[in-house]
Design an enzyme around this catalytic site. Structure first.
Site, mmCIF file in Angstrom:
data_model
loop_
_atom_site.group_PDB
_atom_site.id
_atom_site.type_symbol
_atom_site.label_atom_id
_atom_site.label_comp_id
_atom_site.label_asym_id
_atom_site.label_seq_id
_atom_site.Cartn_x
_atom_site.Cartn_y
_atom_site.Cartn_z
ATOM 1 C CG ASN B 154 -11.554 40.247 -65.377
ATOM 2 O OD1 ASN B 154 -9.772 39.769 -64.613
ATOM 3 N ND2 ASN B 154 -11.062 41.141 -65.748
ATOM 4 C CB CYS B 327 -10.355 47.951 -66.904
ATOM 5 S SG CYS B 327 -11.684 48.046 -64.730
#
Lengths: 385, 403, 128
Positions: B154, B327
């Site tokens: 990611n 996140c």
């Protein structure tokens, strides 16, 4: 072609137009990841915060007590497994009429050394007082009893049950998924009585599927069941479903605002329906207990519920033969079994759950169709015999 | 006219494609039935829509629809895959292998499993972010039951050698899980040839809605899992809970569009990414994090030396970019992914992850290049470190005052 | 060749103002590993009055703002008065959130370091 009449609001509801409108900007445009620090992320975070306040306000909770989940099932799983993970294994009690998403997690805990007490209910579907007394004597650590049952609509005396549980130091949870929007639900008041957690769901109250919440007393420690990233104060990881959460917030706001107007209207409709069912000779379940104003659960002694429901569907009326989740299951309802209803009668069970949009005319036409359908089915049954 | 801030954070989340939203909305209003309602048309209608979407998700990855289990997102998929497989196969062994650069949803789940008595090896990556297959083979043990490796990282966008890892795992009878949240629509995934047993998907990284994901569970050879969400027995018992029809329909449409359009789209995005890279590469002391070849075309992760991270993000607030994954970017800790590459140990570097997507334009890329040139040079003018370096001081030899 | 230097020596070596000036003193505080390095230069005139001040800062926005603010505040003050500037004043003026208080502390330290450098030179000069 006519539009079918939807009488299965305990299974799910259509999203309210105001809910959809609130969701659209987050569904159609660019909605950031609420964990991102840039403006798109912060806008998403603000929307979630606002929704959290609305959900909290609707059930008399504080925003910081609301943990968003993907659904009522997850909220119940989170509470049962999460609370158990923070305690020494002991006795856990759930009522025998809980939704499977409470019963199954509770059963799973047996593998972790927990003993499970399934609370008996009386013939009207209320938690059996004597069995509850016995449970309290055994000092349970966790007790979960639903506020209102999805099949019968029977409302439990949660305040009293929770107070007894608290007296022996047990954590008390209540699945309030079916209660919100139909009867008043006030977490502050319930919390004062000893209720430590409530499960809520959006799609039962005119919100979207995919958003729900666990309202949690902060004294109750729980472990997350979904790890990774630490969202929702570490209790539920995963990118927040912003649009659905926003819709949930609006749905809660509307449900709370409309309750005083909607509940009596639903009750009047239900009574109208009840009157008609009596005259048709139906058996009503949970009649002796306090029930949700929108739910009616009945059976004709000699008619199979599945068959009846199928005919009603073809005639344009959507009702349920049991809870939606176990509709695939030919077993008679575990709720009715717990109430001591005979298997034959239980197989005839049909649930009508009304919504704010239903009218007296719809109830009347439903009754007329039901009468005709029941009569023709009874004739067929009689011929077969 | 450019809309600011310019969104270059497609790996954090993507906008819902308007075509996807159009398909979703009817399922909120008129087609609202519970797919589990077997007794009336409202339920059948949504059940059919759910199955159609399942077919679409399966088609993108060349799997069978029966192998797709709906979840609330890739985080839940990762939790279900790892906990479900580890618990089911616990009788065979207690050892799992994953990689230090995995998403938190995998790493935190592994931490949970460690608390439950499992043992986890966290494999290092090479300085290009890729796994060394020999090193991977070396950590496998007779009691290794599960391996979890993400397909596309990611943060740095590198593509791990999934096919090779799959062969190794299959030969040893190890369950192989792949987090493909960042891969769908970017990399061709053929589960008929890849020896992958479990694969996690997310809709909102591929122009679908948030709140929906899926887990691929291979049927031949059959992979078993211990369910993690218990209740009404939805999804063949793998995952209970009312299915969010509108979201599922959205994921199906998003994956259908990805299948049809990814070829052309990825080439367009690659050109934009390369334009961005070229535009930034004439700034002094910048370097790319992660392998530039084994990489999705959407990602550019660049470190700027002698520029502090927070001030850089503030200076480029007209760009919606990320300094780490979404996140973890709420915290100011340096990215654990870049640290695993050995980059963050060096002094005074700041990294930006640019992730481009379907709606990124050339004009936006050019704006970003111009803005970064200006801001980097301004921040460096302000930086005493840059000044020292210009004067020939080796910063690693300086005895910094304790602070 | 690697240059081995201490921070104080380095501060003197790397000057913001191009011209070597007798009254210029430099303080450098912080460390890249901590995320902040501040360099404050003061030009001290007759009677120990700070005539000019310049900064260079590697750090977050609050660190840059804190150092910028002290360059404004020290101007016109004597070095002794400059030492009276407290981090709490800086934090209050900039409304720094609790997590950014260390930026104001660093700015105060930068003043102290610059003044110390000035005094050291002054003593050096007096002794020399």
């Amino acid at each position: 072609m006519f539009a079918p009449v939807y009488l299965d609001h305990n299974a799910t509801t259509a999203a309210d137009p105001a809910v959809v409108e609130a969701m659209l900007p987050f569904l159609t445009g660019l909605c950031g990841n609420a964990s991102s620090r840039h403006e798109y992320g912060r806008a998403a975070r603000r929307a979630i915060d606002e929704a959290r306040s609305k959900v909290a306000a609707a059930v008399g909770a504080h925003a910081s007590e609301v943990v968003f989940t993907s659904g009522g099932s997850e909220a119940n799983n989170l509470l049962i497994k999460g609370a158990a993970a923070c305690l020494k294994p002991g006795l856990l009690a759930v009522s025998a009429i809980e939704h499977p998403c409470v019963i199954r997690p509770a059963e799973q805990l047996r593998k972790r050394g927990w003993a499970l007490h399934k609370l008996a209910v009386d013939a009207a579907g209320r938690v059996d007082a004597a069995d509850y007394q016995a449970l309290i004597g055994e000092r349970p650590r966790i007790v979960s009893v639903m506020l209102a049952n999805n099949e019968t609509g029977v409302v439990q005396d949660i305040t009293s049950l929770a107070a007894q549980a608290r007296a022996v130091g047990a954590w008390f949870h209540s699945d309030a998924v079916q209660a919100v929007g139909k009867i008043p639900v006030d977490f502050r008041q319930l919390n004062a009585a000893g209720v430590n957690a409530l499960s809520l769901s959006a799609h039962k109250i005119g919100g979207p599927k995919g958003a729900a919440a666990l309202v949690l007393d902060k004294r109750l420690d729980i472990e997350p069941i979904i790890a990774g990233g630490g969202h929702e104060r570490g209790l539920r990881s995963g990118t927040e479903n912003v649009a659905a959460i926003v819709g949930f917030g609006v749905a809660c706001e509307l449900a709370a605002a409309r309750l005083a107007e909607v509940a009596p209207r639903l009750l009047a409709l239900r009574e109208r329906l009840e009157g008609g069912l009596f005259s048709l000779g139906a058996t009503l379940f949970g009649q002796a207990a306090e029930r949700l104003p929108n739910t009616l659960y009945f059976a004709f002694p000699d008619l199979d519920g599945e068959t009846l429901v199928g005919h009603l569907d073809r005639a344009g009326y959507a009702v349920a033969s049991g809870s939606a989740c176990s509709s695939a299951n030919p077993e008679p309802s575990h709720v009715l079994r717990a109430m001591g209803v005979e298997t034959e009668l239980a197989r005839g069970a049909v649930r009508v759950s009304l919504g704010a949009a239903n009218s007296a005319a719809e109830v009347d036409s439903f009754l007329a169709t039901l009468r005709a359908t029941a009569l023709s089915l009874q004739r067929l049954t009689a011929m077969a015999v | 006219m450019l809309k600011l801030p310019i969104y270059l954070d497609y790996s954090a989340t993507t906008p819902v494609d308007p075509r996807v939203a159009d398909k979703m909305i009817p399922y909120l209003v008129e087609k609202f039935g519970n797919p589990a309602s077997r007794s009336h048309a409202f339920g059948w209608e949504t059940e059919a829509a759910v199955e159609e979407a399942r077919e679409e998700v399966a088609k993108l990855v060349n799997a069978d629809a029966k192998e797709i289990v709906w979840t609330s997102g890739a985080t839940e998929s990762n939790n279900l895959a790892l906990k479900g497989a580890a618990q089911f196969y616990a009788g065979k062994g207690k050892h799992l292998v994953t990689v230090k650069t995995e998403h938190k949803a995998v790493l935190d789940t592994c931490r949970d499993l460690e608390r439950l008595g499992f043992e986890v090896t966290y494999l290092d990556v090479q300085d290009n972010g890729l796994i060394d297959l020999e090193a991977f083979k070396a950590v496998l043990r007779p009691d290794t039951i599960v391996v979890s490796v993400m397909m596309v990282n990611n943060e740095i966008g590198v593509i791990q050698p999934i096919a090779e890892i799959g062969e190794i795992c299959r030969a040893k009878g190890i369950i192989f899980h792949v987090d493909a949240a960042q891969a769908t629509g970017k990399v061709v995934i053929d589960l008929a040839t890849l020896k992958v047993d479990l694969m996690s998907f997310s809709a909102h990284k591929t122009y679908g809605p948030k709140g929906i994901g899926a887990l691929y569970v291979r049927r031949k050879p059959r992979v078993r899992l211990t369910a993690q969400m218990h209740g009404g027995g939805h999804e063949r018992g793998f995952r209970s809970g009312t299915l969010a029809t509108h979201q599922i329909v959205g994921m199906g449409e998003a994956f259908r569009l990805a299948r049809l359009e990814m070829g052309a789209e990825n080439e367009r995005i690659r050109m934009l990414r390369d334009r961005l890279y070229k535009g930034l590469s004439d700034i002094d002391e910048v370097y790319v994090n992660g392998d530039m070849e084994q990489r999705v075309p959407h990602n550019l992760n660049i470190s700027f030396a002698y520029v502090e991270g927070e001030s850089l993000l503030m200076a480029v607030k007209d760009l919606a970019v990320s300094s780490g994954s979404a996140c973890t970017s709420a915290s100011l800790e340096p990215s654990y992914v870049l640290r695993a590459l050995g980059r963050e140990d060096e002094l005074a570097h700041s990294s930006i992850r640019f992730t481009l997507g379907r709606f990124t334009t050339e004009e936006e890329v050019d704006y970003a290049v111009k803005l970064l040139h200006e801001k980097i040079s301004r921040l460096r003018e302000l930086s005493p470190l840059w000044e020292m370096v210009q004067e020939g001081v080796d910063l690693s030899t300086v005895q910094w005052a304790a602070h | 060749m690697k240059i081995h230097v201490t921070l104080a020596r380095l501060a003197r070596k790397t000057r913001a103002s191009p011209k070597e000036d007798e009254g210029v003193a430099t303080g450098m505080v912080g460390a890249p590993a901590c995320g902040d390095v501040m360099k404050l230069q003061i030009k001290v005139g007759k009677g120990g009055v700070i005539e000019d001040a310049k900064f260079k800062t590697y750090g977050c926005g609050s660190a840059i703002a804190s150092s910028s603010l002290v360059t404004e505040w020290v101007k016109g003050k004597t070095v002794e008065q400059a030492l009276d500037i407290k981090n709490t004043q800086i934090a209050e003026e900039l409304a720094l959130p609790p997590v950014k208080i260390h930026c104001s502390i660093l700015a105060e330290d930068a003043i102290k370091a610059a003044v110390a450098d000035y005094k050291k030179k002054h003593v050096d000069q007096a002794a020399g």
